[in-house]
Design an enzyme around this catalytic site. Structure first.
Site, PDB file in Angstrom:
ATOM      1  N   THR A   1      66.643  12.152 193.901  1.00 51.37           N
ATOM      2  CA  THR A   1      67.490  11.078 193.365  1.00 51.37           C
ATOM      3  C   THR A   1      68.188  11.430 192.062  1.00 51.37           C
ATOM      4  O   THR A   1      69.103  10.722 191.639  1.00 51.37           O
ATOM      5  CB  THR A   1      66.666   9.795 193.133  1.00 51.37           C
TER       6      THR A   1
ATOM      7  N   ILE B   1      67.592  18.133 189.080  1.00 51.90           N
ATOM      8  CA  ILE B   1      67.745  19.367 189.863  1.00 51.90           C
ATOM      9  C   ILE B   1      67.750  19.074 191.370  1.00 51.90           C
ATOM     10  O   ILE B   1      68.531  19.655 192.130  1.00 51.90           O
ATOM     11  CB  ILE B   1      66.622  20.369 189.494  1.00 51.90           C
TER      12      ILE B   1
ATOM     13  N   ARG C   1      60.496   8.171 195.132  1.00 56.58           N
ATOM     14  CA  ARG C   1      59.816   6.875 195.263  1.00 56.58           C
ATOM     15  C   ARG C   1      60.780   5.694 195.210  1.00 56.58           C
ATOM     16  O   ARG C   1      60.555   4.663 195.828  1.00 56.58           O
ATOM     17  CB  ARG C   1      58.767   6.728 194.156  1.00 56.58           C
TER      18      ARG C   1
ATOM     19  N   ASP D   1      56.058   8.787 198.284  1.00 54.06           N
ATOM     20  CA  ASP D   1      55.326   9.199 197.083  1.00 54.06           C
ATOM     21  C   ASP D   1      54.537  10.442 197.472  1.00 54.06           C
ATOM     22  O   ASP D   1      53.601  10.355 198.280  1.00 54.06           O
ATOM     23  CB  ASP D   1      54.394   8.075 196.637  1.00 54.06           C
ATOM     24  N   VAL D   2      54.904  11.583 196.923  1.00 53.13           N
ATOM     25  CA  VAL D   2      54.295  12.842 197.379  1.00 53.13           C
ATOM     26  C   VAL D   2      52.801  12.929 197.060  1.00 53.13           C
ATOM     27  O   VAL D   2      52.104  13.796 197.584  1.00 53.13           O
ATOM     28  CB  VAL D   2      55.029  14.087 196.809  1.00 53.13           C
TER      29      VAL D   2
ATOM     30  N   ASN E   1      60.511  19.816 195.088  1.00 50.04           N
ATOM     31  CA  ASN E   1      61.114  19.679 193.763  1.00 50.04           C
ATOM     32  C   ASN E   1      60.516  18.527 192.949  1.00 50.04           C
ATOM     33  O   ASN E   1      60.515  18.583 191.715  1.00 50.04           O
ATOM     34  CB  ASN E   1      62.630  19.470 193.939  1.00 50.04           C
TER      35      ASN E   1
ATOM     36  N   TYR F   1      50.978  19.667 182.444  1.00 49.84           N
ATOM     37  CA  TYR F   1      52.180  20.207 183.088  1.00 49.84           C
ATOM     38  C   TYR F   1      51.993  21.694 183.366  1.00 49.84           C
ATOM     39  O   TYR F   1      52.219  22.167 184.483  1.00 49.84           O
ATOM     40  CB  TYR F   1      53.394  19.965 182.184  1.00 49.84           C
TER      41      TYR F   1
ATOM     42  N   LYS G   1      51.752  23.591 187.004  1.00 50.20           N
ATOM     43  CA  LYS G   1      52.741  24.592 187.409  1.00 50.20           C
ATOM     44  C   LYS G   1      52.081  25.959 187.618  1.00 50.20           C
ATOM     45  O   LYS G   1      52.481  26.699 188.527  1.00 50.20           O
ATOM     46  CB  LYS G   1      53.881  24.671 186.381  1.00 50.20           C
TER      47      LYS G   1
ATOM     48  N   THR H   1      68.112  17.489 182.212  1.00 49.31           N
ATOM     49  CA  THR H   1      67.797  16.361 183.106  1.00 49.31           C
ATOM     50  C   THR H   1      66.981  15.319 182.328  1.00 49.31           C
ATOM     51  O   THR H   1      66.547  15.559 181.200  1.00 49.31           O
ATOM     52  CB  THR H   1      66.951  16.806 184.317  1.00 49.31           C
TER      53      THR H   1
END
Ligand code: NAP
Length: 248
Positions: free
Chosen positions: A25, A28, A48, A73-74, A100, A164, A168, A199
């Protein structure tokens, strides 16, 4: 980000292919959606926020491609199942998966990092990638491509960003394992390690970050699509792309 990349007429090199993009949405993910649409790729778009997805679906309609905009919702296996049921019904195939969807978190040293934040970031960035990938592998065939949007935080650390970074670093492990497992099936797995990109995610942890030094999401998307367009017998395993000025 409110500035919209526009789908421009491309070469149609992905005509008849289907791509699923999580977190489509904005930022990236949205830029990759436009770049793939410009190559005539059919798109399954998810995030979402259902109204935002509808807006993006309408925005891409002018590209004259097949589009399924379906909320998901992943973090939630049931939500991922429902997405793939809808995807199989409309397209029956999947050629490209762009994992992503991701979130960052406000800066906290590890000793002050609230557990719910830790959990949310790990569930979205790491578990979400696992769940969507597992569902996708049931329908992906030889010649497919998976792009996992990690970050340079997959290999470097930034104090205050432990959840984070951990997420990752974790997805990098998942990605590297997946690549080895999928070689015999002829499915390429690309680790996208982008540096600072302009972003909304920056508002979470550094609203005053110097945005003029950052890459645009469209630049990152261009690199991703170029990697996808390589002949099927060649792959960019790690796509590390940084602002020319380096890390901020
Ligand atoms: N911007 C950067 O500098 C940068 C650099 C390297 C890597 N990355 C990575 O790039 C990816 C995209 O980030 P961005 O910068 O484009 O951020 P963004 O503009 O905030 O976009 C994040 C997208 O993920 C979706 N999302 C978040 N949680 C989700 C969930 N649980 N289920 C489904 N969708 C979810 C969001 O939609 P909803 O909120 O509606 O769900 C949104 O579409 C992330 O994985 C990020 O870590 C960003």
């Amino acid at each position: 980000m409110r500035a919209r990349p526009r789908s421009s007429p491309g070469s149609g090199k992905l005509d008849n292919q289907v791509a699923l993009i999580t977190g489509a949405t904005r930022g990236i993910g949205l830029a990759i959606a436009h770049a793939l649409a410009a190559e005539s790729c059919d798109l399954i778009l998810t995030a979402r926020d259902a109204p935002a997805l509808d807006r993006v679906g309408r925005e891409l309609a002018s590209a004259k491609i097949g589009i399924l905009a379906h909320p998901c919702d992943v973090r939630d296996p049931h939500s991922v199942d429902a997405l793939f049921r809808a995807a199989r019904q409309q397209f029956r195939r999947l050629d490209i998966l762009i994992n992503n969807a991701g979130i960052a978190h406000p800066n906290h040293p590890v000793e002050k990092l609230p557990f719910p934040l830790w959990k949310d970031v790990l569930e979205t960035n790491l578990t979400g990638t696992f769940l969507v990938t597992q569902a996708a592998l049931a329908i992906m065939k030889r010649g497919g491509t998976i792009v996992n949007n990690l970050s340079i935080a997959a290999t470097r650390v930034f104090p205050g960003s432990a959840a984070y970074s951990a997420s990752k670093h974790g997805v990098l492990g998942l990605t590297n394992t997946l690549r080895q497992e999928l070689r015999p099936r002829g499915i390429r797995v690309i680790a996208l390690l982008a540096g600072a990109t302009n972003t909304d995610i920056w508002n979470t942890f550094w609203p005053q970050a110097p945005r003029r030094k950052m890459m645009s999401p469209e630049t990152v998307a261009e690199a991703v699509v170029q990697a996808i367009l390589l002949p099927a017998n060649a792959t960019v395993e790690t796509l590390e792309i940084l602002p020319t000025l380096g890390t901020l």
